[in-house]
Design a protein around this motif. Structure first.
Motif, PDB file in Angstrom:
ATOM      1  N   ILE A 151      49.243 -12.063  28.553  1.00 39.34           N
ATOM      2  CA  ILE A 151      49.212 -13.455  28.074  1.00 39.34           C
ATOM      3  C   ILE A 151      48.082 -14.182  28.786  1.00 39.34           C
ATOM      4  CG2 ILE A 151      50.517 -15.599  27.870  1.00 39.34           C
ATOM      5  CD1 ILE A 151      52.944 -13.792  27.569  1.00 39.34           C
ATOM      6  N   THR A 152      47.051 -14.513  28.029  1.00 39.27           N
ATOM      7  CA  THR A 152      45.816 -14.989  28.648  1.00 39.27           C
ATOM      8  C   THR A 152      45.406 -16.372  28.136  1.00 39.27           C
ATOM      9  OG1 THR A 152      44.610 -13.698  27.002  1.00 39.27           O
ATOM     10  CG2 THR A 152      44.957 -12.666  29.134  1.00 39.27           C
ATOM     11  N   SER A 153      46.390 -17.163  27.708  1.00 45.16           N
ATOM     12  CA  SER A 153      46.078 -18.524  27.270  1.00 45.16           C
ATOM     13  C   SER A 153      47.303 -19.406  27.430  1.00 45.16           C
ATOM     14  CB  SER A 153      45.628 -18.519  25.809  1.00 45.16           C
ATOM     15  OG  SER A 153      46.487 -17.693  25.051  1.00 45.16           O
ATOM     16  N   VAL A 154      47.042 -20.700  27.634  1.00 43.89           N
ATOM     17  CA  VAL A 154      48.134 -21.672  27.747  1.00 43.89           C
ATOM     18  C   VAL A 154      47.788 -22.884  26.887  1.00 43.89           C
ATOM     19  CG1 VAL A 154      48.697 -20.990  30.118  1.00 43.89           C
ATOM     20  CG2 VAL A 154      47.126 -22.895  29.735  1.00 43.89           C
ATOM     21  N   ALA A 179      40.053 -19.333  36.965  1.00 38.54           N
ATOM     22  CA  ALA A 179      39.995 -18.227  37.930  1.00 38.54           C
ATOM     23  C   ALA A 179      40.515 -16.927  37.328  1.00 38.54           C
ATOM     24  CB  ALA A 179      40.800 -18.595  39.174  1.00 38.54           C
ATOM     25  N   LEU A 180      41.408 -17.039  36.335  1.00 39.99           N
ATOM     26  CA  LEU A 180      42.010 -15.840  35.743  1.00 39.99           C
ATOM     27  C   LEU A 180      41.344 -15.428  34.434  1.00 39.99           C
ATOM     28  CD1 LEU A 180      45.714 -16.904  36.334  1.00 39.99           C
ATOM     29  CD2 LEU A 180      44.510 -15.048  37.496  1.00 39.99           C
ATOM     30  N   GLY A 181      40.333 -16.172  34.001  1.00 40.13           N
ATOM     31  CA  GLY A 181      39.720 -15.891  32.698  1.00 40.13           C
ATOM     32  C   GLY A 181      40.631 -16.253  31.545  1.00 40.13           C
ATOM     33  N   MET A 182      41.542 -17.193  31.774  1.00 37.40           N
ATOM     34  CA  MET A 182      42.450 -17.619  30.704  1.00 37.40           C
ATOM     35  C   MET A 182      41.857 -18.813  29.964  1.00 37.40           C
ATOM     36  SD  MET A 182      46.165 -17.330  32.616  1.00 37.40           S
ATOM     37  CE  MET A 182      47.269 -17.375  31.204  1.00 37.40           C
ATOM     38  N   THR A 183      42.226 -18.952  28.698  1.00 34.89           N
ATOM     39  CA  THR A 183      41.767 -20.083  27.898  1.00 34.89           C
ATOM     40  C   THR A 183      42.836 -21.170  27.892  1.00 34.89           C
ATOM     41  OG1 THR A 183      40.563 -18.550  26.491  1.00 34.89           O
ATOM     42  CG2 THR A 183      40.926 -20.760  25.600  1.00 34.89           C
ATOM     43  N   THR A 184      42.417 -22.399  28.126  1.00 33.70           N
ATOM     44  CA  THR A 184      43.340 -23.532  28.088  1.00 33.70           C
ATOM     45  C   THR A 184      43.179 -24.261  26.754  1.00 33.70           C
ATOM     46  OG1 THR A 184      43.126 -23.788  30.483  1.00 33.70           O
ATOM     47  CG2 THR A 184      44.027 -25.662  29.267  1.00 33.70           C
ATOM     48  N   MET A 185      44.294 -24.408  26.056  1.00 35.35           N
ATOM     49  CA  MET A 185      44.304 -25.165  24.800  1.00 35.35           C
ATOM     50  C   MET A 185      44.919 -26.526  25.116  1.00 35.35           C
ATOM     51  SD  MET A 185      46.233 -22.093  22.824  1.00 35.35           S
ATOM     52  CE  MET A 185      46.071 -22.516  21.095  1.00 35.35           C
ATOM     53  N   ILE A 186      44.441 -27.558  24.469  1.00 32.15           N
ATOM     54  CA  ILE A 186      44.973 -28.874  24.811  1.00 32.15           C
ATOM     55  C   ILE A 186      45.196 -29.725  23.565  1.00 32.15           C
ATOM     56  CG2 ILE A 186      42.700 -29.928  25.256  1.00 32.15           C
ATOM     57  CD1 ILE A 186      44.195 -31.137  27.848  1.00 32.15           C
ATOM     58  N   TYR A 395      40.675 -15.350  22.311  1.00 32.87           N
ATOM     59  CA  TYR A 395      41.983 -15.079  22.911  1.00 32.87           C
ATOM     60  C   TYR A 395      42.161 -13.621  23.347  1.00 32.87           C
ATOM     61  CZ  TYR A 395      42.976 -19.769  21.279  1.00 32.87           C
ATOM     62  OH  TYR A 395      42.937 -21.124  21.061  1.00 32.87           O
ATOM     63  N   GLY A 396      41.051 -12.961  23.639  1.00 33.69           N
ATOM     64  CA  GLY A 396      41.166 -11.664  24.300  1.00 33.69           C
ATOM     65  C   GLY A 396      41.599 -10.505  23.420  1.00 33.69           C
ATOM     66  N   LYS A 473      53.573  -5.475  16.065  1.00 35.06           N
ATOM     67  CA  LYS A 473      53.566  -5.057  17.473  1.00 35.06           C
ATOM     68  C   LYS A 473      53.134  -6.203  18.353  1.00 35.06           C
ATOM     69  CE  LYS A 473      52.363  -0.159  17.374  1.00 35.06           C
ATOM     70  NZ  LYS A 473      51.138   0.577  17.053  1.00 35.06           N
ATOM     71  N   PHE A 474      53.705  -6.254  19.545  1.00 36.58           N
ATOM     72  CA  PHE A 474      53.243  -7.233  20.534  1.00 36.58           C
ATOM     73  C   PHE A 474      51.868  -6.809  21.036  1.00 36.58           C
ATOM     74  CE2 PHE A 474      52.796  -8.525  25.019  1.00 36.58           C
ATOM     75  CZ  PHE A 474      52.726  -9.899  24.809  1.00 36.58           C
ATOM     76  N   LEU A 475      50.949  -7.760  21.120  1.00 40.74           N
ATOM     77  CA  LEU A 475      49.574  -7.465  21.534  1.00 40.74           C
ATOM     78  C   LEU A 475      49.367  -7.898  22.977  1.00 40.74           C
ATOM     79  CD1 LEU A 475      47.902  -8.888  18.309  1.00 40.74           C
ATOM     80  CD2 LEU A 475      48.061  -6.453  18.919  1.00 40.74           C
ATOM     81  N   MET A 476      49.009  -6.949  23.802  1.00 37.12           N
ATOM     82  CA  MET A 476      48.608  -7.250  25.182  1.00 37.12           C
ATOM     83  C   MET A 476      47.170  -7.746  25.095  1.00 37.12           C
ATOM     84  SD  MET A 476      50.953  -6.363  27.468  1.00 37.12           S
ATOM     85  CE  MET A 476      50.084  -5.919  28.952  1.00 37.12           C
ATOM     86  N   ARG A 477      46.965  -9.007  25.378  1.00 34.30           N
ATOM     87  CA  ARG A 477      45.605  -9.542  25.243  1.00 34.30           C
ATOM     88  C   ARG A 477      44.866  -9.487  26.579  1.00 34.30           C
ATOM     89  NH1 ARG A 477      45.600 -14.862  24.126  1.00 34.30           N
ATOM     90  NH2 ARG A 477      47.797 -15.155  24.642  1.00 34.30           N
ATOM     91  N   GLY A 478      43.543  -9.338  26.482  1.00 36.54           N
ATOM     92  CA  GLY A 478      42.705  -9.339  27.671  1.00 36.54           C
ATOM     93  C   GLY A 478      42.111 -10.717  27.912  1.00 36.54           C
ATOM     94  N   ARG A 479      41.124 -10.764  28.766  1.00 35.11           N
ATOM     95  CA  ARG A 479      40.412 -12.017  29.027  1.00 35.11           C
ATOM     96  C   ARG A 479      39.695 -12.499  27.785  1.00 35.11           C
ATOM     97  NH1 ARG A 479      37.550 -13.435  34.159  1.00 35.11           N
ATOM     98  NH2 ARG A 479      39.007 -12.875  35.772  1.00 35.11           N
TER      99      ARG A 479
END
Ligand code: URP
Ligand code: ZN
Ligand code: ZN
Ligand code: ZN
Length: 503
Positions: A151-154, A179-186, A395-396, A473-479
């Motif tokens: 999970i690479t986004s919030v 720092a984690l390479g995650m994407t922030t949605m707002i 979204y990786g 299928k559940f997708l394991m997303r990357g950076r």
């Protein structure tokens, strides 16, 4: 090589080009293994003859709300994913929503996994909605979520009492995600402006659905978008502003992009096709406007709509998502949410519209595949970028989803605009668990003839939904790959040394 599936004779469209006619797509074990001509087939190979058709990547809808506790009459996984597949979407990223009292994300994730497992016709991932970003969550849990749980986004909200985070919390989240390479949605709307206006409207007894659009003016989106961009600039972190409805706010994004900030924007079908007049009562039903209550609201001015179409065409928008967040209009035989003792109360109407199934066709209908060139609103490659390639990259999911190329999942949509022609959207043709569509009567240029998920036909216009409920299928997303823009700058008006004092 023996292929499981060969799709022949179609015109393949990617994010960069419309390929020459006659190329064949060879699929083995759910993956595209070859694009070429004269691919060999055996009696085991399924052939789809796409003569006269366009083939685009399966849709990636990166903004979908399913089975969320805060929308009791919303869509669930079975019906929501069925609706996705029937409309050409093969991947959805839905929200796992933290409630304020949740002090850990692990149980939240476990719950959402439990609702989705074996209940999805299409592949799926999750973004977290963060409403209580404690230091433990940001510094201990998010790294595990990004590295081990895929999970690479919030998503954050600047408004809604139950969800809103303050600017300081936005900054904490932006720094942690960067720092984690995650994407922030707002979700950018000014909470206090809106609360102030709602108080005034209620005092003056203006509570019909139409006043929802009055309560959330463009300036509220404009101010919050600019503030969000400034916070992301201070953090030098990538950010995507979701569901943008107003040209004024989008201009702030454009300006940030011109300065090469990694700021992205998303818009949704309803903002491109509908205006706030939809919130007005119909003669036969004084409450019908409730069917069009979403936030930000539909705008009054056709100029907004035009401005958004420009930003679709010129590259300002990175993604085009449904924001499928519906509630039933009439959920138990005449009981309408937001009708309180027979009095309409817009502030009590759940926010959000259905749209997971109609997203792809609405936008495809505006390409040269369905329009004379001078009337087309966007090119076919731009359609592919917005509906599949860009959300997959951001979204990786690069290398797996969102493109027609060797090594990618064989997720395809096959369109036949010339043979099948136009189609008019109606509630009766849709597969969601909702009792209306806001796009009733809207004409689209075409409808997917086939949706293919990892090499299996999951939707056929002739036979309906033929995929399996266990297929997703559940997708394991990357950076996330930052699509355009850059990270590594200093905020405007600040030097590297000045920043070093506080960083
Ligand atoms: O009106 C909307 N968009 N409601 C759904 C939740 C959200 O803000 O995305
Ligand atoms: Zn939102
Ligand atoms: Zn009447
Ligand atoms: Zn949403």
């Amino acid at each position: 090589m023996e292929f499981d599936l060969i799709v022949k004779n179609g015109v393949i469209v990617t994010a960069s080009e419309v390929l020459p006619e006659g190329l064949e797509i060879g699929v083995k074990d759910g993956k595209i293994t070859c694009i070429g001509t004269g691919l060999p087939s055996t009696h085991n190979t399924k052939i789809i003859d796409a003569e006269g058709a366009y083939i685009t990547p399966g849709g990636v809808d990166s903004h979908v709300h399913l089975a969320q506790a805060n929308s009791p009459t919303g869509d669930g996984w079975e019906t929501g994913s069925r609706s996705a597949i029937a409309g050409g979407t093969t991947t959805i990223i839905a929200f796992a929503s933290q409630e304020r009292e949740d002090t850990s994300l692990y149980p939240v994730l476990k719950d959402y996994h439990a609702t989705a497992k074996d209940q999805s016709y299409c592949d799926y991932g999750f973004h977290f909605i963060l409403t209580n970003p404690t230091p433990e969550i940001l510094h201990d849990e998010l790294p595990v979520m990004a590295e081990k749980e895929g999970i690479t986004s919030v998503k954050l909200y600047m408004t809604y009492d139950a969800l809103k985070v303050n600017d300081r919390e936005v900054l904490n989240i932006l720094f942690a995600c960067k720092a984690l390479g995650m994407t922030t949605m707002i979700h950018a709307e000014s909470h206090d402006m809106i609360a102030f206006i709602i108080d005034g409207l209620e005092r003056n007894k203006y509570t019909e659905p139409y006043f929802h659009a009055i309560a959330r003016p463009r300036i509220a989106e404009d101010e919050a978008s600019y503030r969000a961009i400034s916070l992301a600039e201070l953090a030098d972190a990538p950010m995507l502003i979701v569901h943008m409805s107003s040209d004024v706010a989008v201009n702030h994004v454009r300006d940030a992009q011109t300065r090469l900030l990694p700021i992205h924007a998303e818009t949704c079908p309803h903002y491109l096709f509908l205006l706030s007049e939809k919130l007005k009562a119909e003669p036969h039903d004084h409450f019908s406007g409730a069917k069009h209550v979403c936030s930000p609201p539909l705008r009054h001015d056709p100029k907004d709509l035009e401005g958004l179409w420009q930003s679709i065409a010129n590259g300002t928008f990175t993604t085009f998502s449904s924001d499928h967040a519906p509630s039933k209009y009439d959920h138990t035989g005449g009981k309408k949410l937001g009708l309180v003792d027979g009095i309409p109360r817009f502030a009590n109407i759940p926010n959000g519209l259905p749209g997971i199934e109609t997203r792809m066709a609405l936008l495809f209908g505006q390409t040269p595949a369905c329009q004379p060139l001078e009337k087309a609103r966007l090119s076919l490659p731009r359609f592919v970028q917005l509906t599949a390639t860009n959300p997959a990259k951001l979204y990786g999911l690069s290398g797996v989803k969102g493109s027609i190329a060797p090594g990618y999942d064989a997720d395809l949509v096959i369109w036949h605009p010339k043979a099948a022609g136009a189609c008019t959207i109606s509630q009766s043709m849709l597969h969601h668990d909702m009792d209306y569509t806001p796009f009733e009567g809207v004409e689209v240029g075409n409808w997917p003839r086939f949706t293919v998920l990892r090499g299996q036909v999951a939707w056929s216009q002739a036979e309906g939904v033929v995929g399996s409920l266990q297929a997703g299928k559940f997708l394991m997303r990357g950076r996330g790959e930052v699509v355009g823009g850059r990270v590594g700058g200093v905020p405007r008006g600040m030097g590297v040394e000045e920043r070093a004092y506080w960083l």
